[in-house]
Design an enzyme around this catalytic site. Structure first.
Site, PDB file in Angstrom:
ATOM      1  N   CYS A  65      -1.252 -50.715  47.830  1.00  0.00           N
ATOM      2  CA  CYS A  65      -1.930 -49.635  48.325  1.00  0.00           C
ATOM      3  C   CYS A  65      -2.598 -50.344  49.435  1.00  0.00           C
ATOM      4  O   CYS A  65      -3.251 -51.262  49.681  1.00  0.00           O
ATOM      5  CB  CYS A  65      -3.047 -49.216  47.454  1.00  0.00           C
ATOM      6  SG  CYS A  65      -4.132 -47.684  48.080  1.00  0.00           S
ATOM      7  N   CYS A  69     -10.242 -50.403  48.617  1.00  0.00           N
ATOM      8  CA  CYS A  69     -11.401 -50.335  47.651  1.00  0.00           C
ATOM      9  C   CYS A  69     -11.517 -51.481  46.859  1.00  0.00           C
ATOM     10  O   CYS A  69     -10.800 -52.137  46.331  1.00  0.00           O
ATOM     11  CB  CYS A  69     -10.897 -49.364  46.840  1.00  0.00           C
ATOM     12  SG  CYS A  69     -10.229 -47.749  47.652  1.00  0.00           S
ATOM     13  N   CYS A  72     -10.443 -52.165  43.304  1.00  0.00           N
ATOM     14  CA  CYS A  72      -9.077 -51.843  42.761  1.00  0.00           C
ATOM     15  C   CYS A  72      -8.023 -52.898  42.656  1.00  0.00           C
ATOM     16  O   CYS A  72      -7.977 -53.514  43.771  1.00  0.00           O
ATOM     17  CB  CYS A  72      -8.560 -50.576  43.582  1.00  0.00           C
ATOM     18  SG  CYS A  72      -7.155 -49.966  43.108  1.00  0.00           S
ATOM     19  N   CYS A 109      -1.293 -36.640  33.623  1.00  0.00           N
ATOM     20  CA  CYS A 109      -2.117 -37.064  34.998  1.00  0.00           C
ATOM     21  C   CYS A 109      -0.946 -38.156  35.481  1.00  0.00           C
ATOM     22  O   CYS A 109      -0.626 -39.010  34.824  1.00  0.00           O
ATOM     23  CB  CYS A 109      -3.321 -37.214  34.750  1.00  0.00           C
ATOM     24  SG  CYS A 109      -4.443 -36.230  34.141  1.00  0.00           S
ATOM     25  N   CYS A 140      -2.030 -32.790  36.464  1.00  0.00           N
ATOM     26  CA  CYS A 140      -2.886 -33.325  37.350  1.00  0.00           C
ATOM     27  C   CYS A 140      -2.344 -34.595  38.235  1.00  0.00           C
ATOM     28  O   CYS A 140      -1.297 -35.271  37.518  1.00  0.00           O
ATOM     29  CB  CYS A 140      -4.037 -33.936  36.286  1.00  0.00           C
ATOM     30  SG  CYS A 140      -5.125 -34.576  37.584  1.00  0.00           S
ATOM     31  N   CYS A 200     -10.613 -32.251  40.469  1.00  0.00           N
ATOM     32  CA  CYS A 200     -10.958 -33.553  39.551  1.00  0.00           C
ATOM     33  C   CYS A 200     -11.460 -34.574  40.410  1.00  0.00           C
ATOM     34  O   CYS A 200     -11.077 -34.963  41.062  1.00  0.00           O
ATOM     35  CB  CYS A 200      -9.791 -33.781  38.616  1.00  0.00           C
ATOM     36  SG  CYS A 200     -10.210 -35.416  37.645  1.00  0.00           S
ATOM     37  N   ARG A 272     -15.461 -36.105  31.913  1.00  0.00           N
ATOM     38  CA  ARG A 272     -14.514 -37.188  31.513  1.00  0.00           C
ATOM     39  C   ARG A 272     -15.142 -38.407  31.287  1.00  0.00           C
ATOM     40  O   ARG A 272     -15.371 -39.127  32.458  1.00  0.00           O
ATOM     41  CB  ARG A 272     -13.142 -37.114  32.248  1.00  0.00           C
ATOM     42  CG  ARG A 272     -11.977 -37.824  31.754  1.00  0.00           C
ATOM     43  CD  ARG A 272     -10.805 -38.131  32.649  1.00  0.00           C
ATOM     44  NE  ARG A 272     -10.273 -36.645  33.009  1.00  0.00           N
ATOM     45  CZ  ARG A 272      -9.602 -36.016  31.998  1.00  0.00           C
ATOM     46  NH1 ARG A 272      -9.086 -36.733  31.034  1.00  0.00           N
ATOM     47  NH2 ARG A 272      -9.028 -34.907  32.215  1.00  0.00           N
TER      48      ARG A 272
END
Length: 365
Positions: A65, A69, A72, A109, A140, A200, A272
């Protein structure tokens, strides 16, 4: 001594969109027993307290990616030893969805490690959504930022939920991510809502943020024109190779406080209990359910990090009396489980024409 009547009144089922820092920080400072009591009252006004919605999360494109972040393991900026994988074949994704349904999941998801979905991959993404919907599962996806057209395509394909977390407060955000702005995230949420999909969106506890940052994140979510239908609260999973690998672990009671405050502020939203459960005791998870968490991911992995074994989750549910009436192993319909109530007005929210509440502007004033 605390007045029990005032506590009962404060466990309100009213949906508000005008929370202030002073109010939310006061909630965080409420004695723990009183806070849990308030959260449980708010939760029971909208939900069966002994039911938890079950979802399954699958990484359909892993690693490399371009975002930075700091938490991550999928970021291409860090060496975490993660094997990079291309977009999964539609057939394979649908096989995983069938297995998830057989295990009792009601929502499937799918997550891809992208800054935003490439146009060349959109036809495959849309086929995944349609195929999973045909199985009778809620759908999702989390694919990074969306433009208006992509959100419309996903909605037309039948996507029920789009996940795009705010992660933390606007003030602390730049310390965690520099490759996209807070406004970018809020704009994606606006595109999702405008396309008619459910939102979400939540955040991560344990990034090194302050209690005020946790309040700021929840204010951003609760003061949206309509609350997110699903609010994931993640406990940071510290991964070797990421900049946050050695950050101090978050205190379990502080984590549960965040769950409780989220429930009080957004009582009709499913909160959640997400990443980090692998390192939580049964007792800590039970406290989180008591505080209003009523949705989990089932399965041994969340994208690339560990999750409790399915059998252990079943054992925990049995001990707590959760989902006891599900003899067939099938969950009740999502509409009955997460009844986010429509509103005729925004309860005197002065931001009727804006997509989001600007906590930074409030702080400056």
């Amino acid at each position: 001594m605390t007045n029990p009547t005032s506590l009962k009144d404060s466990g309100s089922s009213e949906l508000r969109h005008n929370w202030t820092y002073d109010e939310v920080e006061a909630l965080f400072q409420t004695p723990f027993n009183d806070l849990i009591f308030q959260a449980q009252l708010a939760h029971r006004a909208h939900f069966d307290p002994n039911r938890v919605q079950i979802s399954t999360l699958l990484s359909i494109k892993t690693g490399a990616c371009p975002e930075d972040c700091k938490y991550c393991p999928q970021s291409g900026h860090y060496n975490t030893g993660l094997d990079k994988e291309k977009l999964m074949a539609v057939r394979k994704v649908l096989e995983e969805a069938r297995h998830a349904k057989a295990s009792g999941a009601t929502r499937f998801c799918m997550g891809a490690a992208w800054k935003n979905p490439p146009e060349k991959d959109m036809p495959y993404i849309l086929e995944m959504v349609k195929g999973v919907k045909e199985m009778g599962l809620e759908t999702c996806m989390t694919l990074g930022m969306l433009n208006e057209d992509q959100a419309g395509q996903l909605a037309q394909a039948g996507l029920d939920y789009y996940n795009h977390n705010l992660d933390t407060s606007p003030e602390f955000y730049g310390s965690i991510i520099t490759t996209r702005t807070y406004s970018d995230r809020l704009n994606t949420l606006a595109h999702v809502r405008d396309a008619g999909m459910n939102i979400c969106s939540g955040g991560i506890v344990g990034l090194g943020e302050t209690e005020r940052d946790r309040a700021g994140m929840l204010i951003q979510l609760a003061n949206l024109p309509k609350h997110p239908e699903s609010v994931p609260v993640n406990m940071l999973v510290r991964v070797e190779g990421t900049p946050l690998a050695d950050v101090e672990a978050v205190d379990g009671i502080d984590f549960v406080r965040t769950i409780a405050v989220a429930k009080i502020m957004m009582p009709a939203s499913c909160v959640r209990l997400s990443a980090g459960r692998e390192n939580m005791s049964d007792e800590l998870q039970a406290l989180a359910f008591l505080a209003g968490a009523n949705s989990i991911f089932l399965g041994d992995k969340l994208l690339t990090t560990a999750n409790p074994k399915e059998s252990h989750d079943r054992q925990l549910f049995n001990k707590l009396g959760i989902n006891r009436d599900d003899i067939s192993g099938q969950e009740q319909a999502l509409e009955a489980l997460c009844p986010l109530r429509e509103q005729d007005s925004l309860l005197n929210n002065e931001l009727n024409n804006e997509h989001y509440y600007d906590a930074m502007a409030q702080q400056a004033s």
